[in-house]
Structure formats: C-alpha cells, structure tokens
Design a protein around this motif. Structure first.
Motif, PDB file in Angstrom:
ATOM      1  N   ALA A  43      28.874  47.490  45.243  1.00 28.75           N
ATOM      2  CA  ALA A  43      29.594  47.194  46.483  1.00 28.75           C
ATOM      3  C   ALA A  43      31.103  47.315  46.278  1.00 28.75           C
ATOM      4  N   ILE A  44      31.602  46.820  45.145  1.00 27.78           N
ATOM      5  CA  ILE A  44      33.036  46.916  44.874  1.00 27.78           C
ATOM      6  C   ILE A  44      33.420  48.358  44.574  1.00 27.78           C
ATOM      7  N   ASN A  45      32.585  49.066  43.808  1.00 23.62           N
ATOM      8  CA  ASN A  45      32.876  50.470  43.516  1.00 23.62           C
ATOM      9  C   ASN A  45      32.972  51.299  44.794  1.00 23.62           C
ATOM     10  N   ALA A  46      32.155  50.959  45.788  1.00 23.42           N
ATOM     11  CA  ALA A  46      32.117  51.748  47.016  1.00 23.42           C
ATOM     12  C   ALA A  46      33.239  51.383  47.978  1.00 23.42           C
ATOM     13  N   PHE A  47      33.484  50.089  48.165  1.00 23.86           N
ATOM     14  CA  PHE A  47      34.414  49.662  49.204  1.00 23.86           C
ATOM     15  C   PHE A  47      35.771  49.212  48.671  1.00 23.86           C
ATOM     16  N   LEU A  48      35.879  48.969  47.371  1.00 26.50           N
ATOM     17  CA  LEU A  48      37.150  48.528  46.792  1.00 26.50           C
ATOM     18  C   LEU A  48      37.322  49.205  45.434  1.00 26.50           C
ATOM     19  N   THR A  49      37.304  50.529  45.462  1.00 28.47           N
ATOM     20  CA  THR A  49      37.367  51.312  44.231  1.00 28.47           C
ATOM     21  C   THR A  49      38.632  50.983  43.446  1.00 28.47           C
ATOM     22  N   CYS A  50      38.472  50.726  42.151  1.00 27.93           N
ATOM     23  CA  CYS A  50      39.600  50.383  41.285  1.00 27.93           C
ATOM     24  C   CYS A  50      39.789  51.453  40.221  1.00 27.93           C
ATOM     25  N   CYS A  51      41.028  51.588  39.781  1.00 29.27           N
ATOM     26  CA  CYS A  51      41.368  52.536  38.725  1.00 29.27           C
ATOM     27  C   CYS A  51      41.961  51.774  37.545  1.00 29.27           C
ATOM     28  N   ARG A  52      42.048  52.440  36.420  1.00 31.93           N
ATOM     29  CA  ARG A  52      42.623  51.814  35.230  1.00 31.93           C
ATOM     30  C   ARG A  52      44.090  51.464  35.482  1.00 31.93           C
ATOM     31  N   GLY A  53      44.447  50.232  35.137  1.00 31.83           N
ATOM     32  CA  GLY A  53      45.811  49.771  35.351  1.00 31.83           C
ATOM     33  C   GLY A  53      46.049  49.139  36.697  1.00 31.83           C
ATOM     34  N   GLN A  54      45.025  49.062  37.525  1.00 28.33           N
ATOM     35  CA  GLN A  54      45.176  48.510  38.867  1.00 28.33           C
ATOM     36  C   GLN A  54      44.864  47.016  38.872  1.00 28.33           C
ATOM     37  N   ARG A  55      45.443  46.307  39.823  1.00 31.99           N
ATOM     38  CA  ARG A  55      45.174  44.881  39.982  1.00 31.99           C
ATOM     39  C   ARG A  55      44.289  44.651  41.197  1.00 31.99           C
ATOM     40  N   MET A  56      43.475  43.600  41.106  1.00 31.71           N
ATOM     41  CA  MET A  56      42.607  43.253  42.223  1.00 31.71           C
ATOM     42  C   MET A  56      42.497  41.739  42.298  1.00 31.71           C
ATOM     43  N   GLY A  57      42.672  41.180  43.469  1.00 36.06           N
ATOM     44  CA  GLY A  57      42.546  39.744  43.660  1.00 36.06           C
ATOM     45  C   GLY A  57      41.221  39.395  44.315  1.00 36.06           C
ATOM     46  N   ILE A  58      40.626  38.294  43.882  1.00 35.39           N
ATOM     47  CA  ILE A  58      39.382  37.793  44.482  1.00 35.39           C
ATOM     48  C   ILE A  58      39.688  36.421  45.060  1.00 35.39           C
ATOM     49  N   PHE A  59      39.709  36.326  46.379  1.00 31.64           N
ATOM     50  CA  PHE A  59      40.064  35.075  47.051  1.00 31.64           C
ATOM     51  C   PHE A  59      38.902  34.639  47.942  1.00 31.64           C
ATOM     52  N   ALA A  60      38.509  33.396  47.813  1.00 31.50           N
ATOM     53  CA  ALA A  60      37.419  32.872  48.637  1.00 31.50           C
ATOM     54  C   ALA A  60      37.399  31.358  48.512  1.00 31.50           C
ATOM     55  N   GLY A  61      36.645  30.720  49.386  1.00 27.68           N
ATOM     56  CA  GLY A  61      36.487  29.278  49.325  1.00 27.68           C
ATOM     57  C   GLY A  61      35.631  28.865  48.144  1.00 27.68           C
ATOM     58  N   SER A  62      35.501  27.566  47.969  1.00 22.36           N
ATOM     59  CA  SER A  62      34.731  27.055  46.835  1.00 22.36           C
ATOM     60  C   SER A  62      33.239  27.246  47.077  1.00 22.36           C
ATOM     61  N   GLY A  63      32.533  27.603  46.010  1.00 23.66           N
ATOM     62  CA  GLY A  63      31.083  27.686  46.068  1.00 23.66           C
ATOM     63  C   GLY A  63      30.511  28.926  46.710  1.00 23.66           C
ATOM     64  N   VAL A  64      31.313  29.989  46.839  1.00 19.61           N
ATOM     65  CA  VAL A  64      30.794  31.193  47.495  1.00 19.61           C
ATOM     66  C   VAL A  64      30.630  32.364  46.531  1.00 19.61           C
ATOM     67  N   GLY A  65      30.901  32.170  45.227  1.00 21.45           N
ATOM     68  CA  GLY A  65      30.543  33.206  44.270  1.00 21.45           C
ATOM     69  C   GLY A  65      31.671  33.886  43.530  1.00 21.45           C
ATOM     70  N   LYS A  66      32.868  33.303  43.504  1.00 21.45           N
ATOM     71  CA  LYS A  66      33.967  33.938  42.758  1.00 21.45           C
ATOM     72  C   LYS A  66      33.636  34.021  41.271  1.00 21.45           C
ATOM     73  N   SER A  67      33.138  32.932  40.711  1.00 21.05           N
ATOM     74  CA  SER A  67      32.801  32.929  39.286  1.00 21.05           C
ATOM     75  C   SER A  67      31.670  33.904  38.987  1.00 21.05           C
TER      76      SER A  67
END
Length: 251
Positions: free
Chosen positions: A151-175
């Motif tokens: 899902a991330i590869n398709a909709f939020l493709t990342c490249c080497r050296g790139q930054r990505m933030g994961i923001f969400a409420g508690s208990g929804v799967g960040k870890s």
C-alpha cells in the motif's frame, strides 16, 4: 570467543593522563552549578558528577552564570550535594558502532539495556552530534526503495534519502507499520528510536511487533517517558548518529 587485544589497546590509549575536577556549588531543580573547572568546559561539553554514595551521573553543560558552569543531568540527582566532585568528561561525545550492535537495544548514551552483555567498540568513532552537510553538497534523492508494504509502495512511493512521516492517533497501528518497515523493507539495516514511549510499551514493541526477525537487522535506541528530558533529547541524537554510521557504509 577470542579476546580482542586491539580493543584493549584502544581502551588503554583512551584513558586520560590526569583527571580534572571541580565541585558542585549549587543545585536547583534539574540545574547543577559547578565551580573550579568552568574554563575547562564549554556549552555542549560533558562533566560527570559524583554523588555522596559514589554513583556517577553524566551531565551536559548548557551555559554559564557568574563564573560557574550550568549543567543538566542525564539521570536523577538523588545523592548530589554541595561539594560533590564534578569531573571533566570532554567536549565531543563519540560512539563506536559495529555490526555487533545489530540485534541490540541501547539507551541514549549508547549503553546496552537488553541484558546481553557489553557492546564491542568499532575501530572508528562517530560523533553523536554531527554538523549537517552543506546544502550544495547533499546528494539528491536516489532510486525507488521497496518498503515491503504494498500500500505504501503504491500510494506513497519513497526513494533512497527521502523522509516520510507517520502521524496518527493512539492505538491505530503506527508501531505495527514501523515494525513492518523494519522487517520487510529493502534496507539492510534499520535504526529505530523509541523516544518518549511508555515503559511497558517498549518490551511489547520489541518482542511482539518487531520480533526476532526484525530485531536481528535493527539497532533500537530507547528513552522512555519516565527518563530525564535530556536523556530523551540525547536519544534522538544517538539514533541519528548510529544511522549515519551505517549510512556511511552504504547500508
């Protein structure tokens, strides 16, 4: 396991010829005033305060006032009083990571906290606080990086050296997402900083979310929410320093 004589020689060479120390002149909250060695210290430098019961508390110099050095501790100040010794610990904090750090859990000072014994030192040190590279000398974003999550590869493709933030409420799967990135991404090494986590969540993440497979290719730096603010701040620098070490190796 063969004894590492080269490491022993490096440890002996790192022993200072003499110790320089001053005395604690005041303590106010989390601030320690040290006199007698103010000319030996600088902002960002380190000193080690000895308590009444001979415990050693590392501190960081944050300023000066009326000819005294102001330092903040990396731990609790219980047992510190007027006249306690404060030893100069040097200005540049260094770590010496190696491949033996993979699969280990360390604190903000690079000390092992997983009960698996001491960490071996590598031959080359890495400063905990590196200066950022000049904007004109930074490499451009590289080729596509497989993060192991479709899902991330398709909709939020990342490249080497790139930054990505994961923001969400508690208990929804960040870890859970972070553990999947550590286990399944194409990166050879994952450096994970768990800063401000609840104490009970740390072991839960390592054993259940990350698992043995993910831990084997990771270095985990932790500073839980009950630790001193300076320790949590230092954990961020430690995480970056370990990551920079493996980055410089092309990993």
């Amino acid at each position: 396991m063969p004894f590492d004589f080269d490491q022993l020689i490096r440890d002996i060479d790192s022993i200072p010829d003499c110790s320089r120390y001053g005395r604690v002149t005041a303590v106010s909250g989390l601030m320690v005033e040290v006199g007698g060695i103010e000319k030996e210290l600088s902002v960002g430098g380190r000193c080690i305060v000895e308590t009444r019961d001979r415990r050693r508390i590392p501190c960081e110099v944050v300023g000066f006032r009326q000819g005294r050095a102001l330092a903040m501790p990396f731990g609790a100040l219980d047992g510190v009083g007027l006249g306690c010794r404060a030893l100069v610990a040097g200005d540049q904090a260094m770590i010496y990571p190696t491949d033996a750090w993979l699969g280990r859990v360390v604190n903000a000072l690079g000390e092992p906290v997983d009960g698996k014994g001491p960490l071996p030192k590598g031959p080359q040190g890495t400063p905990i606080r590196n200066n950022p590279p000049n904007a004109h000398s930074r490499a451009r974003v590289g080729e596509k990086l497989d993060l192991g999550i479709r899902a991330i590869n398709a909709f939020l493709t990342c490249c080497r050296g790139q930054r990505m933030g994961i923001f969400a409420g508690s208990g929804v799967g960040k870890s859970s997402v972070m553990s999947m990135l550590a286990r399944f991404s194409a990166a050879e090494v994952a450096v994970i900083g768990l800063i401000g986590e609840r104490g009970r969540e740390l072991q839960e993440f390592i054993t259940e979310d990350l698992g043995e497979e993910g831990l084997a290719r990771s270095v985990v730096v932790c500073a839980t929410s009950d630790e001193a603010p300076l320790m949590r701040k230092q954990a961020a620098y430690m995480t970056l320093a370990v990551a920079e070490h493996f980055r410089d190796q092309g990993r």
